[in-house]
Design a protein around this motif. Structure first.
Motif, PDB file in Angstrom:
ATOM      1  N   GLN A 110      52.566  71.477  50.072  1.00 47.17           N
ATOM      2  CA  GLN A 110      52.188  70.730  48.874  1.00 47.17           C
ATOM      3  C   GLN A 110      50.693  70.452  48.944  1.00 47.17           C
ATOM      4  OE1 GLN A 110      55.148  68.502  47.043  1.00 47.17           O
ATOM      5  NE2 GLN A 110      53.889  66.701  46.618  1.00 47.17           N
ATOM      6  N   VAL A 141      54.166  75.713  40.765  1.00 51.47           N
ATOM      7  CA  VAL A 141      55.181  75.834  41.810  1.00 51.47           C
ATOM      8  C   VAL A 141      55.392  77.305  42.149  1.00 51.47           C
ATOM      9  CG1 VAL A 141      57.533  75.289  42.499  1.00 51.47           C
ATOM     10  CG2 VAL A 141      56.299  73.742  40.964  1.00 51.47           C
ATOM     11  N   VAL A 160      53.759  73.810  46.287  1.00 54.05           N
ATOM     12  CA  VAL A 160      53.616  72.972  45.103  1.00 54.05           C
ATOM     13  C   VAL A 160      52.139  72.607  44.993  1.00 54.05           C
ATOM     14  CG1 VAL A 160      54.252  70.813  43.967  1.00 54.05           C
ATOM     15  CG2 VAL A 160      55.943  72.048  45.353  1.00 54.05           C
TER      16      VAL A 160
END
Length: 773
Positions: A110, A141, A160
C-alpha cells in the motif's frame, strides 16, 4: 453480519480537485494508459478499468467522495473485485482485516503518493492510519502485481496506490461536520463525531505556486463493549510548483496522524454468539479498582481489573514528509524523482501480573523477563515484603509465594524510514519508450517491550510505557523484548512499452532486481525454536549465560540452553520479470494478459525466531516466498460502460503464513507449494446521466499441495486425537494437503446503485459487498 447505521451532515463545500497520479511519479509518467484512465471524466460512476496489460481498477473522486466521511480507504476499495475488508467499527478508525485475492495485508503493498506504507518489519498495513478520504483523488488497485519500481518486500498479492489531490489553481474551502450512531437492537448510545476542513490557496504567484492544508478530528465510543473510545486527529499539507508548460513540477507534502484507541472489533466473548443480536453489545468489568493493597502476612495477588481484552490500547503517532518531481531534460527524455521520510511510534498489547520477587536460577536471584513474566525484585504494594516464604527455604519465588502486581506490557515499535525512487524515461518515438529506475528503502525498526504502571481504575498512566518504564530494584528498565533491525532495499528495474498495428497492440516488458538486506540485533536470549526469549538486564548477562549455557547437538540438530544475544545479517535477491500485452479487438473491446514473478522476504519475526539455531546451520535460514502469477482479461470500456472479466492463476513456492496470539506475537509456517486461482468480474453502467449501476464479484480458490511440517504430533494431543497430524521418519506433519488456506473468502459479491435528481442536489446511493467463505 454487523448492522450499522451512520448519519452525516456536510457543511460548506467549495473545493476543486485536479490531476491525479499513479503509483510513483515515474510509473505515472511512463504508463500513459493508466494516467489517462485515472481521469474522472473517463470513468463511469467513479470506476475506471485502465486498458493496461495488468489487472487494475481505478476509483476516482466521484465514488470516493460518495462514501462515509472519515472512512478508511481500505473500506472504500471494498468495491473492487477481489478485495475484502472487514472493518472493526463503522467509522474506519479501529483497523480491520484486509485481503486481495485471498492474500492478507502483509502480502499487499500500500503506497501513499508512491511511498510505501507497510510496516518495515512484518509488512502489515494499519488501515486506521490512512489519509483522510476527502484528500484522495484516485485509488489505483493492482490485482496480483506491482509496478517495476515499487520498493516492496512482500507484494505478491497486489498493490493499493493512494493518490492525493494536486492543489487547485483557484482558492477554495471545504469543511464538513459529521455525526453518526450505531442503530441496532441493544446497542444503546454509541455516538461518532468528526470535523474536517481543507483550504486550497489557489495560484499564489501566477506561476503555478499553489498549496492546500487540512485538519480533521474524529471521536467515537467503542462499537460493542461499555469501555473504550477512539480519538483520532490528522493534519496534512501539500505545496506545488509548476515548472514550465509541459507538466514538470516539484511538490512537497506532509502528513501526521495520531490515534488513541482500544482493541475492538467483533465481540471477544462466546456470549456474543448466542443467536441473540443483543449479545453483540456487552459490559466488561468496568468500572473497577486495581488491587494495590499489601499484607505482609500473605502473598498478595492481583485481581482482574484492567485486564480485559477491550482495555488494551493501540496508540500510534505516525507521520511522513513526501517529495515528488518531474523534469523534462530533453525533448524525449524525462527524469522523475520521489523521496520520503517516515516515522512511527506505536504499540499494542495488554497487561501482565508481574512478580515483585526475583526469578531464581540455580539458587541465584535475577530480575528481568523470563518465560513471558516480569520479575522486579521490588516492593510495589508497600507492605515491606516481596511475598511470603511458605516453604521455609529462605527465598521467595513462584506465584504461590511472590506478591503480584498488575502492569501494562505493550509491544512498542519506533521506526525511522527513508525512501527514494528515481526513473529516467526515454521515448524513441510515439510508439516505443523505455525507462530505467532505481529504488531505495531503508528503515530503522526498534522493537521494545517496557512495562508501565496503571491507574487505580485499571487504565494506563501513559499509553506509551516507553515514556516512563517500570524499573527493578537496581534501576534497570525491564523489557519483554529488545531488538533493533535495519531493513534495506536497493533495487534496479527496467521497462519497455511498445504499441503496434495502429495502436491496437500494446506490449509491456519489464523486470526488477531487488537486493534486500536485513541487519538484525537481538539483545535478549533466545530460549526455543519458537522464538521465545528471556530478557536479562545487562549487569546480569554474564551470570545468566553461565547458568543457561547454550549447546547444539550435531547428531540430532537440536540446540539446548539459551542462545546468546547476537547480531546477524541476511540477504535476499532475485530477478523478477513481468510482461504483458493488450490487444484492442474494437475501440471498446480488448483482451489483455500478463505474467509476473514476485518475492516475499520473511518478516523480522520469522528471522528472529531462527536465532535459536546456529547462524551457519540450515535450520537458521528462512527461505523467501516466491510466486508466478498469470492474468487473462476480457474488457469492454466506453463512456457509459466499464466492464471486465479476469481469470487469474498463481503458483507459490514456500508459501509463508503467520498466525498471531492475543498479544500480537507471530508464529510463521511454511506451507510449501500452494496454488491459487479465481475469477474477478465487474461492470459499471450509466444508461442516463442521473443513474449509475455497479456490480462486481469474485471467486477465490486456494489449494495447499503438501502436508506442512509442525513441531510435534502427540497421540494424546487434540490434533493427534482428531487425526489431523502424523509422524513420518521422525518428522511431524499436519494433514494440510488439498486443504484451503484460512482467512480468505471463497465468494465476493457487491454492488452499488446511484440515482441523482436532475432538479435537486439529492443523491441516493445504496452500496456494499457481501462475503462468503
Amino acid at each position: 453480519m454487523k448492522q450499522f447505521l451512520m448519519g452525516s451532515v456536510a457543511i460548506i463545500a467549495v473545493a476543486v480537485p485536479c490531476t491525479a497520479f499513479a503509483q510513483s511519479t515515474g510509473s505515472n509518467d511512463f504508463d500513459t494508459i493508466v494516467v489517462t484512465g485515472a481521469r474522472a471524466d473517463q470513468s463511469v460512476g467513479g470506476v475506471k478499468i485502465p486498458d493496461s496489460p495488468k489487472a487494475k481498477v481505478v476509483l476516482d473522486q466521484e465514488l470516493i467522495q460518495a462514501q462515509r466521511p472519515g472512512q478508511s480507504v481500505n473500506e472504500i476499495i471494498n468495491l473492487v473485485p477481489g478485495v475484502s475488508f472487514t472493518n472493526n467499527d463503522p467509522w474506519g478508525s479501529s483497523g480491520g482485516s484486509f485481503t486481495i485475492r485471498g492474500f492478507s495485508s502483509d502480502r499487499i503493498s500500500q503506497t501513499f503518493d508512491g511511498i510505501p506504507l507497510n510496516d518495515s518489519g512484518n509488512y502489515a498495513i494499519y488501515t486506521n492510519q490512512q489519509v483522510d478520504p476527502e484528500l484522495i483523488q484516485t485509488v489505483n488497485v493492482n490485482l496480483g502485481s506491482t509496478d517495476v519500481d515499487s520498493p516492496t518486500a512482500a507484494a505478491v498479492g497486489g498493490t493499493v496506490n493512494i493518490n492525493t489531490l494536486e492543489p487547485s489553481d483557484d482558492y477554495g474551502v471545504l469543511a464538513s461536520v459529521s455525526y453518526g450512531n450505531i442503530v441496532a437492537s441493544g446497542s444503546g448510545d454509541r455516538p461518532f463525531f468528526r470535523m474536517f476542513g481543507v483550504v486550497n490557496t489557489g495560484d499564489l504567484t501566477g506561476h503555478g505556486t499553489k498549496a492546500w492544508i487540512s485538519a480533521s478530528r474524529a471521536k467515537n465510543d467503542a462499537a460493542f463493549s461499555n469501555y473504550g473510545k477512539v480519538d483520532k486527529q490528522q493534519y496534512n499539507a501539500k505545496i506545488w510548483q509548476d515548472i514550465g508548460s509541459n507538466g514538470d513540477f516539484i511538490s512537497l507534502a506532509a502528513h501526521y496522524n495520531q490515534n488513541r484507541n482500544n482493541f475492538g472489533g467483533s465481540p471477544f466473548r462466546a456470549s456474543a454468539f448466542t443467536g441473540d443480536k443483543k449479545g453483540r453489545f456487552y459490559d466488561i468489568n468496568y468500572p473497577c479498582t486495581v488491587n494495590v493493597t499489601g499484607d505482609a502476612a500473605v502473598a498478595d495477588q492481583t485481581n482482574s481489573c484492567g485486564t480485559d481484552f477491550e482495555r488494551r490500547f493501540n496508540p500510534s503517532n505516525t507521520g511522513n514528509v513526501r517529495a515528488n518531481s518531474k523534469f523534462t531534460l530533453a525533448d524525449r527524455l524525462t527524469l522523475t524523482v520521489d523521496g520520503a521520510y517516515q516515522w512511527v511510534k506505536a504499540n499494542g498489547g495488554g497487561t501482565t501480573s508481574a512478580y515483585e520477587a526475583y526469578n531464581y536460577i540455580n539458587g541465584a536471584p535475577y530480575t528481568g523477563n523470563y518465560g513471558g513474566s516480569f520479575y522486579f525484585g521490588r516492593d510495589f504494594n508497600g507492605d515491606g515484603t516481596l511475598g511470603v516464604d511458605k516453604n521455609g527455604d529462605g527465598i521467595i519465588s513462584g506465584s504461590a509465594e511472590s506478591d503480584r502486581f498488575t502492569l501494562l506490557q505493550p509491544s512498542q515499535t519506533n521506526t525511522r524510514r527513508w525512501v527514494a525512487i528515481a526513473n529516467l524515461a526515454y521515448e524513441f518515438d510515439d510508439n516505443n519508450r523505455v525507462r530505467l529506475s532505481y529504488s531505495f528503502d531503508r528503515a530503522r525498526h526498534r522493537q521494545t517491550g517496557y512495562a508501565g504502571f496503571l491507574k487505580l481504575d485499571g487504565s494506563p498512566q501513559d499509553v506509551f510505557a516507553i515514556n516512563d518504564p517500570v524499573t527493578d530494584t537496581d534501576g534497570n528498565a525491564l523489557q519483554k523484548r529488545n531488538r533493533l533491525s535495519y531493513a534495506t532495499l536497493h533495487q534496479i528495474a527496467g521497462e519497455y512499452r511498445g504499441t503496434f498495428f495502429d495502436d491496437k497492440l500494446t506490449v509491456l516488458i519489464g523486470g526488477r532486481l531487488p537486493f534486500f538486506k536485513r541487519d538484525l540485533n537481538q539483545y535478549c536470549f533466545t530460549t526455543s525454536s519458537g522464538g521465545f526469549v528471556d530478557c536479562v538486564p545487562e549487569d546480569q548477562i554474564a551470570a545468566y549465560t553461565a547458568a543457561k549455557p547454550y549447546s547444539d547437538n550435531a547428531t540430532t540438530g537440536k540446540p539446548s540452553g539459551s542462545a546468546l544475544p547476537q547480531a546477524r545479517t541476511l540477504k535476499y535477491d532475485k530477478f523478477l520479470p513481468n510482461l504483458g500485452a493488450v490487444f484492442k479487438i474494437t475501440p471498446e473491446i480488448s483482451i489483455a494478459g500478463s505474467y509476473a514473478k514476485n518475492i516475499s522476504v520473511p518478516s523480522t519475526d520469522a528471522l528472529y525466531n531462527a536465532f535459536y539455531f546456529p547462524a551457519d546451520s540450515d535450520a537458521a535460514y528462512r527461505v523467501p516466498e516466491t510466486s508466478d502469477s498469470f492474468d487473462l482479461s476480457l474488457r469492454y470500456t466506453s463512456s457509459k460502460v466499464q466492464a471486465a472479466l479476469t481469470g487469474w492463476y498463481s503458483k507459490y513456492k514456500n508459501r509463508l503464513v503467520t498466525a498471531y496470539d492475543i498479544d500480537g506475537n507471530g508464529t510463521d509456517t511454511n506451507l510449501g507449494p500452494v496454488k491459487k486461482y479465481g475469477v474477478d468480474g465487474s461492470i459499471s453502467y450509466t444508461p442516463i446521466p442521473q443513474v449509475t449501476a455497479y456490480i462486481f464479484g469474485s471467486y477465490i480458490k486456494s489449494e495447499i499441495q503438501d502436508d506442512a511440517v509442525t513441531g510435534s504430533c502427540s497421540a494424546t494431543s487434540d490434533i493427534g486425537l482428531a487425526g489431523l497430524c502424523y509422524v513420518q521418519d521422525g518428522v511431524a506433519y499436519l494433514r494440510t494437503s488439498g486443504k484451503r488456506e484460512r482467512s480468505a473468502p471463497k465468494y465476493l459479491l457487491g454492488g452499488r446503485l446511484q440515482g441523482t435528481s436532475a432538479i435537486s442536489p439529492w443523491v441516493f446511493r445504496p452500496s456494499g459487498p457481501v462475503r462468503a467463505t
